[in-house]
Design an enzyme around this catalytic site. Structure first.
Site, PDB file in Angstrom:
ATOM      1  N   ASN A  83       0.832  -1.189   0.000  1.00 29.61           N
ATOM      2  CA  ASN A  83       0.000   0.000   0.000  1.00 29.61           C
ATOM      3  C   ASN A  83       0.877   1.254   0.000  1.00 29.61           C
ATOM      4  OD1 ASN A  83      -2.364   1.611   0.216  1.00 29.61           O
ATOM      5  ND2 ASN A  83      -3.361  -0.025   1.374  1.00 29.61           N
ATOM      6  N   HIS A 113      24.541   0.890  10.209  1.00 30.87           N
ATOM      7  CA  HIS A 113      25.835   1.561  10.343  1.00 30.87           C
ATOM      8  C   HIS A 113      26.622   0.903  11.463  1.00 30.87           C
ATOM      9  CE1 HIS A 113      24.622   4.854   7.681  1.00 30.87           C
ATOM     10  NE2 HIS A 113      23.436   4.731   8.245  1.00 30.87           N
ATOM     11  N   THR A 163      12.711  -6.461  15.467  1.00 28.46           N
ATOM     12  CA  THR A 163      14.163  -6.398  15.639  1.00 28.46           C
ATOM     13  C   THR A 163      14.809  -7.771  15.670  1.00 28.46           C
ATOM     14  OG1 THR A 163      13.969  -6.385  18.048  1.00 28.46           O
ATOM     15  CG2 THR A 163      14.006  -4.234  16.939  1.00 28.46           C
ATOM     16  N   ARG A 178       7.035  -8.624  19.811  1.00 24.81           N
ATOM     17  CA  ARG A 178       7.088  -9.905  20.519  1.00 24.81           C
ATOM     18  C   ARG A 178       5.874 -10.711  20.077  1.00 24.81           C
ATOM     19  NH1 ARG A 178       3.143  -9.441  24.087  1.00 24.81           N
ATOM     20  NH2 ARG A 178       2.608  -7.388  24.890  1.00 24.81           N
TER      21      ARG A 178
END
Length: 183
Positions: A83, A113, A163, A178
């Site tokens: 979308n 980085h 993550t 989670r």
């Protein structure tokens, strides 16, 4: 010795100011500009632009606006939908399986980085690939971080920040994401 492009795709430290990479980013931006300013009824033109950008013929449907770094590191399965306002930072491969949907504002990042400030300030960059399985729905404004693998049959809730890897058959949400439900 590897080129900066080879180092980038391999997830090694590289210099993004490299002439070849700068040219590749400019090419991608020009194609994306054409895509984002095309009309909805210009389906054939849009498909050709995506084929040029990704280096593969795809039947993907991507609502403008769309952004990416290079395009050639994005690999989409069948029946892909994104979308409005999707961003894919593809310094490393982004592989997305079949039957995947991205809600508005989803961001997928492979770019990162160095943590060390001396290395970071030197201008060196790196990336980590992202892999998304089949039958995945990613909710609005979710962020998928570098190096993440998402399994099959997963729902990522709106606003989630992923993550870490996500197993098959779950719903994840939150920041950091989670597991909130097994399917």
């Amino acid at each position: 010795m590897s080129t900066e492009k080879e180092k980038m795709i391999a997830g090694e430290l590289y210099r993004s100011a490299d002439e070849t990479l700068s040219r590749d980013r400019l090419r991608a931006r020009q194609l994306i500009h054409r895509y984002n300013h095309s009309l909805a009824e210009e389906h054939t033109l849009r498909q050709q632009i995506l084929a040029d950008l990704f280096g593969q013929v795809t039947e993907a449907y991507i609502e403008p606006t769309f952004r990416c770094d290079y395009g050639y590191n994005i690999f989409l399965g069948n029946n892909f939908f994104a979308n409005f306002d999707c961003v894919m930072l593809d310094v490393c491969p982004i592989r997305i399986g079949d039957n995947c949907m991205l809600a508005p504002g989803v961001h997928i990042y492979t770019a990162t980085h160095p943590i060390d400030p001396v290395a970071r300030n030197s201008g060196a960059e790196l990336g980590k690939p992202v892999t998304i399985g089949n039958n995945v729905w990613i909710g609005g404004r979710a962020v998928i971080n570098p190096g993440v693998t998402i399994g099959d049959n997963v729902v990522v809730a709106s606003g989630a920040v992923v993550t870490k890897d996500v197993p098959d058959n779950v719903v994840v949400g939150g920041n950091p994401a989670r597991i909130i439900k097994k399917l």
